[in-house]
Design a protein around this motif. Structure first.
Motif, PDB file in Angstrom:
ATOM      1  N   VAL A 126       0.820  -1.216   0.000  1.00  0.00           N
ATOM      2  CA  VAL A 126       0.000   0.000   0.000  1.00  0.00           C
ATOM      3  C   VAL A 126       0.856   1.269   0.000  1.00  0.00           C
ATOM      4  O   VAL A 126       0.572   2.216  -0.728  1.00  0.00           O
ATOM      5  CB  VAL A 126      -0.983  -0.012   1.198  1.00  0.00           C
ATOM      6  CG1 VAL A 126      -1.533   1.361   1.502  1.00  0.00           C
ATOM      7  CG2 VAL A 126      -2.127  -0.953   0.908  1.00  0.00           C
ATOM      8  N   ARG A 184       0.679   4.456  -2.516  1.00  0.00           N
ATOM      9  CA  ARG A 184       0.381   5.754  -1.919  1.00  0.00           C
ATOM     10  C   ARG A 184       1.470   6.772  -2.273  1.00  0.00           C
ATOM     11  O   ARG A 184       1.186   7.928  -2.568  1.00  0.00           O
ATOM     12  CB  ARG A 184       0.241   5.626  -0.403  1.00  0.00           C
ATOM     13  CG  ARG A 184      -0.216   6.917   0.274  1.00  0.00           C
ATOM     14  CD  ARG A 184      -0.449   6.741   1.766  1.00  0.00           C
ATOM     15  NE  ARG A 184      -1.710   6.041   1.993  1.00  0.00           N
ATOM     16  CZ  ARG A 184      -1.832   4.908   2.683  1.00  0.00           C
ATOM     17  NH1 ARG A 184      -0.786   4.334   3.219  1.00  0.00           N
ATOM     18  NH2 ARG A 184      -3.013   4.353   2.841  1.00  0.00           N
ATOM     19  N   ILE A 240      -6.115   5.165  -1.669  1.00  0.00           N
ATOM     20  CA  ILE A 240      -6.184   3.804  -1.153  1.00  0.00           C
ATOM     21  C   ILE A 240      -7.532   3.568  -0.473  1.00  0.00           C
ATOM     22  O   ILE A 240      -7.966   4.373   0.346  1.00  0.00           O
ATOM     23  CB  ILE A 240      -5.048   3.557  -0.119  1.00  0.00           C
ATOM     24  CG1 ILE A 240      -3.689   3.991  -0.676  1.00  0.00           C
ATOM     25  CG2 ILE A 240      -5.056   2.108   0.340  1.00  0.00           C
ATOM     26  CD1 ILE A 240      -3.217   3.278  -1.905  1.00  0.00           C
ATOM     27  N   PHE A 252      -6.524  -4.096  -0.573  1.00  0.00           N
ATOM     28  CA  PHE A 252      -6.769  -2.679  -0.828  1.00  0.00           C
ATOM     29  C   PHE A 252      -6.922  -2.431  -2.328  1.00  0.00           C
ATOM     30  O   PHE A 252      -6.250  -3.064  -3.138  1.00  0.00           O
ATOM     31  CB  PHE A 252      -5.601  -1.843  -0.308  1.00  0.00           C
ATOM     32  CG  PHE A 252      -5.410  -1.951   1.174  1.00  0.00           C
ATOM     33  CD1 PHE A 252      -6.035  -1.067   2.035  1.00  0.00           C
ATOM     34  CD2 PHE A 252      -4.628  -2.959   1.706  1.00  0.00           C
ATOM     35  CE1 PHE A 252      -5.870  -1.177   3.407  1.00  0.00           C
ATOM     36  CE2 PHE A 252      -4.449  -3.082   3.070  1.00  0.00           C
ATOM     37  CZ  PHE A 252      -5.077  -2.194   3.925  1.00  0.00           C
ATOM     38  N   CYS A 278      -6.339   0.423  -5.043  1.00  0.00           N
ATOM     39  CA  CYS A 278      -5.541   1.633  -5.228  1.00  0.00           C
ATOM     40  C   CYS A 278      -5.958   2.264  -6.550  1.00  0.00           C
ATOM     41  O   CYS A 278      -5.968   1.596  -7.588  1.00  0.00           O
ATOM     42  CB  CYS A 278      -4.055   1.286  -5.254  1.00  0.00           C
ATOM     43  SG  CYS A 278      -3.525   0.269  -3.847  1.00  0.00           S
TER      44      CYS A 278
END
Length: 142
Positions: free
Chosen positions: A108, A112, A118, A131, A133
């Motif tokens: 993640v 990011r 996210i 997650f 994205c």
């Protein structure tokens, strides 16, 4: 420079990099290889430096949306911005309006740092949070 390498799916170095991007499971690796073999299917790109393949990125592009399916960099080259470079170079080449990736907690921070938003998908697998994205590509100013 990043280039299309779907024709090199049998190369050991390509399979090894692709294996890093799927859970260490030979069946999932075979499924990934087959997804890149299908006509009009996923597209696999590689980044070479001095004739050595250091990273791969596999995508599915539907209209103006590009979904990252696989991304991997050789262990000795991780943390040197090759992953970021492959994503950014492919965005310049493909010109999508949106780039999407699904990942685990470990990656993640990588997404990011590039500017992806996210979103937690919760525990898709028992004990493993996933997650989504999303990167909205800004239109170039004339």
């Amino acid at each position: 420079m990043i280039k299309q390498i779907s024709s090199r799916l049998e190369d050991l170095e390509v399979k090894e990099l692709l294996a890093y991007s799927v859970f260490p499971d030979p069946e999932r690796l075979d499924q990934a290889v087959e997804a890149y073999r299908k006509p009009n299917g996923l597209e696999l790109y590689g980044y070479e430096e001095e004739g050595v393949l250091v990273g791969i990125i596999g995508v599915d592009k539907v209209e103006d949306e590009m979904t990252i399916k696989h991304i991997a960099v050789t262990p000795e080259n991780r943390g040197k911005d090759y992953g970021r470079g492959m994503i950014l170079e492919l965005m310049v080449q493909q010109k999508p309006a949106r780039v999407i990736a699904e990942t685990d907690e470990e990656a993640v921070g990588f997404y990011r740092s590039i500017g992806f938003e996210i979103y937690s998908l919760g525990e898709i697998y028992p004990g493993v949070e996933r997650f989504r994205c999303v990167y909205e590509v800004e239109e170039e100013e004339e």
